[in-house]
Design a protein around this motif. Structure first.
Motif, PDB file in Angstrom:
ATOM      1  N   LEU A 254       0.845  -1.194   0.000  1.00 50.92           N
ATOM      2  CA  LEU A 254       0.000   0.000   0.000  1.00 50.92           C
ATOM      3  C   LEU A 254       0.889   1.256   0.000  1.00 50.92           C
ATOM      4  N   PRO A 255       0.329   2.414  -0.320  1.00 51.84           N
ATOM      5  CA  PRO A 255       1.146   3.641  -0.281  1.00 51.84           C
ATOM      6  C   PRO A 255       1.402   4.129   1.151  1.00 51.84           C
ATOM      7  N   TYR A 256       0.912   3.400   2.146  1.00 49.57           N
ATOM      8  CA  TYR A 256       1.235   3.726   3.543  1.00 49.57           C
ATOM      9  C   TYR A 256       1.637   2.440   4.250  1.00 49.57           C
ATOM     10  N   HIS A 257       2.438   2.591   5.318  1.00 44.33           N
ATOM     11  CA  HIS A 257       2.898   1.430   6.077  1.00 44.33           C
ATOM     12  C   HIS A 257       2.556   1.658   7.544  1.00 44.33           C
ATOM     13  N   VAL A 258       1.625   0.846   8.071  1.00 41.10           N
ATOM     14  CA  VAL A 258       1.321   0.899   9.513  1.00 41.10           C
ATOM     15  C   VAL A 258       2.398   0.080  10.215  1.00 41.10           C
ATOM     16  N   ILE A 259       3.230   0.745  11.013  1.00 45.55           N
ATOM     17  CA  ILE A 259       4.375   0.059  11.618  1.00 45.55           C
ATOM     18  C   ILE A 259       4.046  -0.402  13.050  1.00 45.55           C
ATOM     19  N   GLY A 260       4.986  -1.089  13.660  1.00 44.53           N
ATOM     20  CA  GLY A 260       4.816  -1.553  15.049  1.00 44.53           C
ATOM     21  C   GLY A 260       4.790  -3.061  15.124  1.00 44.53           C
ATOM     22  N   SER A 261       5.667  -3.651  15.969  1.00 43.82           N
ATOM     23  CA  SER A 261       5.844  -5.104  15.987  1.00 43.82           C
ATOM     24  C   SER A 261       5.544  -5.717  17.350  1.00 43.82           C
ATOM     25  N   ASP A 262       4.750  -5.057  18.151  1.00 42.19           N
ATOM     26  CA  ASP A 262       4.285  -5.609  19.421  1.00 42.19           C
ATOM     27  C   ASP A 262       2.838  -5.183  19.624  1.00 42.19           C
ATOM     28  N   LEU A 263       2.068  -6.001  20.336  1.00 40.39           N
ATOM     29  CA  LEU A 263       0.740  -5.543  20.757  1.00 40.39           C
ATOM     30  C   LEU A 263       0.228  -6.368  21.925  1.00 40.39           C
ATOM     31  N   ALA A 264      -0.622  -5.717  22.725  1.00 45.88           N
ATOM     32  CA  ALA A 264      -1.519  -6.416  23.637  1.00 45.88           C
ATOM     33  C   ALA A 264      -2.907  -5.889  23.308  1.00 45.88           C
ATOM     34  N   GLY A 265      -3.893  -6.778  23.235  1.00 42.61           N
ATOM     35  CA  GLY A 265      -5.220  -6.318  22.840  1.00 42.61           C
ATOM     36  C   GLY A 265      -6.241  -7.431  22.895  1.00 42.61           C
ATOM     37  N   VAL A 266      -7.339  -7.214  22.162  1.00 45.43           N
ATOM     38  CA  VAL A 266      -8.465  -8.142  22.214  1.00 45.43           C
ATOM     39  C   VAL A 266      -8.862  -8.541  20.791  1.00 45.43           C
ATOM     40  N   VAL A 267      -9.039  -9.830  20.575  1.00 49.44           N
ATOM     41  CA  VAL A 267      -9.414 -10.326  19.239  1.00 49.44           C
ATOM     42  C   VAL A 267     -10.818  -9.816  18.889  1.00 49.44           C
ATOM     43  N   LEU A 268     -10.929  -9.242  17.678  1.00 47.69           N
ATOM     44  CA  LEU A 268     -12.237  -8.749  17.210  1.00 47.69           C
ATOM     45  C   LEU A 268     -12.884  -9.711  16.224  1.00 47.69           C
ATOM     46  N   ARG A 269     -12.089 -10.198  15.279  1.00 47.42           N
ATOM     47  CA  ARG A 269     -12.579 -11.111  14.241  1.00 47.42           C
ATOM     48  C   ARG A 269     -11.464 -12.084  13.886  1.00 47.42           C
ATOM     49  N   THR A 270     -11.844 -13.269  13.444  1.00 42.52           N
ATOM     50  CA  THR A 270     -10.856 -14.200  12.914  1.00 42.52           C
ATOM     51  C   THR A 270     -11.276 -14.617  11.512  1.00 42.52           C
ATOM     52  N   GLY A 271     -10.290 -15.006  10.712  1.00 50.61           N
ATOM     53  CA  GLY A 271     -10.568 -15.438   9.350  1.00 50.61           C
ATOM     54  C   GLY A 271     -10.838 -16.935   9.302  1.00 50.61           C
ATOM     55  N   PRO A 272     -11.124 -17.474   8.096  1.00 43.71           N
ATOM     56  CA  PRO A 272     -11.373 -18.917   7.955  1.00 43.71           C
ATOM     57  C   PRO A 272     -10.180 -19.733   8.453  1.00 43.71           C
ATOM     58  N   GLY A 273     -10.469 -20.851   9.075  1.00 45.85           N
ATOM     59  CA  GLY A 273      -9.405 -21.766   9.501  1.00 45.85           C
ATOM     60  C   GLY A 273      -8.800 -21.430  10.852  1.00 45.85           C
ATOM     61  N   VAL A 274      -9.326 -20.415  11.532  1.00 43.10           N
ATOM     62  CA  VAL A 274      -8.790 -20.090  12.861  1.00 43.10           C
ATOM     63  C   VAL A 274      -9.700 -20.736  13.903  1.00 43.10           C
ATOM     64  N   ASN A 275      -9.142 -21.690  14.660  1.00 43.40           N
ATOM     65  CA  ASN A 275      -9.949 -22.424  15.633  1.00 43.40           C
ATOM     66  C   ASN A 275      -9.565 -22.126  17.077  1.00 43.40           C
ATOM     67  N   SER A 276      -8.334 -21.691  17.294  1.00 44.14           N
ATOM     68  CA  SER A 276      -7.844 -21.550  18.665  1.00 44.14           C
ATOM     69  C   SER A 276      -8.172 -20.204  19.292  1.00 44.14           C
ATOM     70  N   TRP A 277      -8.605 -19.248  18.481  1.00 44.52           N
ATOM     71  CA  TRP A 277      -8.866 -17.899  18.995  1.00 44.52           C
ATOM     72  C   TRP A 277     -10.243 -17.444  18.565  1.00 44.52           C
ATOM     73  N   LYS A 278     -10.860 -16.635  19.441  1.00 46.01           N
ATOM     74  CA  LYS A 278     -12.200 -16.142  19.115  1.00 46.01           C
ATOM     75  C   LYS A 278     -12.345 -14.697  19.578  1.00 46.01           C
ATOM     76  N   PRO A 279     -13.361 -14.002  19.054  1.00 41.79           N
ATOM     77  CA  PRO A 279     -13.568 -12.626  19.481  1.00 41.79           C
ATOM     78  C   PRO A 279     -13.666 -12.543  21.010  1.00 41.79           C
ATOM     79  N   GLY A 280     -13.036 -11.521  21.584  1.00 40.80           N
ATOM     80  CA  GLY A 280     -13.062 -11.335  23.033  1.00 40.80           C
ATOM     81  C   GLY A 280     -11.817 -11.868  23.733  1.00 40.80           C
ATOM     82  N   ASP A 281     -11.026 -12.714  23.070  1.00 39.22           N
ATOM     83  CA  ASP A 281      -9.820 -13.241  23.715  1.00 39.22           C
ATOM     84  C   ASP A 281      -8.801 -12.118  23.940  1.00 39.22           C
ATOM     85  N   GLU A 282      -8.266 -12.058  25.162  1.00 41.51           N
ATOM     86  CA  GLU A 282      -7.216 -11.076  25.471  1.00 41.51           C
ATOM     87  C   GLU A 282      -5.878 -11.695  25.098  1.00 41.51           C
TER      88      GLU A 282
END
Ligand code: NAP
Length: 284
Positions: free
Chosen positions: A112-140
């Motif tokens: 893209l013509p912009y780059h969102v940087i940053g290589s660490d996070l703590a947060g909460v899962v909002l959505r998962t894509g197909p094939g994701v079984n171990s994590w769900k919305p709301g997981d910290e």
């Protein structure tokens, strides 16, 4: 974003509440702009000012593809790679995004013509894509920064040797210095309950780097009684290296540049501390 933040801060929001929350179309992110990639050309490194190249701006929310997760970011961290990215040294990270974009239809989204940087996070899962079984919305969660494809066997013993190994938020887009981040779900780990969001977000990159270099069998394989020379021992990598040496029964020899930093090392439990300024040490 306000509704998402309220849900995170309320104690009683369930996974179904997070799944029902609308994901906004855009979010605020700390970005570099492709058109700025040459802005520091000809300048000495010390004169390149990240405040001139980093912008807080609204960008579209990416859709999570197979094996990916969208995370509401509560805290992130600044690493050296954030500094390298923002001064376009040693190369512009837009080169990485272009190369990643050539890999597949899914990775094309990163170029893209912009780059969102940053290589660490703590947060909460909002959505998962197909094939994701171990994590769900709301997981910290916290996210580590290793992005791999593992489509070839080269990386199966050591993921760092995957031919498509990348550092998320440096060699990929949609990094952690933003309200929302996109990660591969295999980057996620549970957030430790006893840590604040900030405490959980700070150690990931430096901790895992020091662990790999020093302790991992794919790194130095440190063992009891080893003497470990640690330059910058009160810094990010250095302070974890010092703690790994102490916890693993090795002897850290800590090099720092001031009495205050020497005290930080002693408080971690190190006995052998060299103040390189006081003792006239020169690197190499
Ligand atoms: N390859 C990877 O996977 C990877 C991952 C993370 C970081 N890194 C690299 O590892 C390095 C450390 O990162 P960090 O996050 O730990 O940074 P940091 O927290 O800023 O620590 C770096 C330390 O280096 C010391 N230092 C500064 N100038 C020095 C000099 N001229 N000679 C000797 N020591 C000097 C400083 O300690 P004193 O002032 O006490 O000497 C400082 O505490 C960076 O170069 C970073 O790019 C690599």
């Amino acid at each position: 974003m306000k509704d998402i933040l309220e849900a995170i801060l309320s104690d009683d929001a369930a996974a179904s509440d997070f799944a029902a929350l609308a994901v906004p179309e855009s979010y605020r992110a700390c970005v570099l702009r492709k058109e700025d990639a040459g802005m520091f050309e000809g300048m000495a490194t010390a004169e390149k000012d990240p405040r001139k190249s980093l912008h807080l701006q609204e960008v579209p929310v990416p859709h999570p593809g197979p094996g990916e997760a969208l995370v509401a970011v509560m805290a992130s961290s600044v690493n050296y790679n954030s500094v390298w990215s923002s001064i376009f040294e040693p190369v512009s990270t837009f080169n990485f995004l272009e190369r990643y974009g050539r890999l597949s239809e899914l990775t094309k989204r990163h170029d893209l013509p912009y780059h969102v940087i940053g290589s660490d996070l703590a947060g909460v899962v909002l959505r998962t894509g197909p094939g994701v079984n171990s994590w769900k919305p709301g997981d910290e969660v916290v996210a580590h920064c290793l992005s791999v494809e593992l489509e070839s066997s080269d990386g199966h013993n050591d993921t760092m040797l995957d031919p498509e190994q990348r550092i998320w938020g440096f060699e990929t887009n949609f990094g952690g210095l933003a309200e929302i981040a996109l990660v591969k779900s295999n980057q996620l780990m549970p957030k430790p309950n006893h840590l604040s969001w900030e405490e959980a977000a700070a150690p990931g990159l430096v901790n895992s780097t020091a662990y790999r270099q020093l302790v991992s069998r794919n790194g130095a394989g440190m063992k009891q009684g080893d003497n470990v020379l640690i330059w910058g021992a009160s810094g990010g990598l250095g302070s974890y290296a010092t703690q790994f040496a102490l916890a693993g029964g090795a002897n850290p020899v800590c090099v720092v540049s001031s009495p205050e930093k020497a005290e930080i090392c002693r408080r971690m439990g190190a006995d052998a501390v060299i103040d390189r300024n006081a003792e006239g040490y020169r690197f190499w």
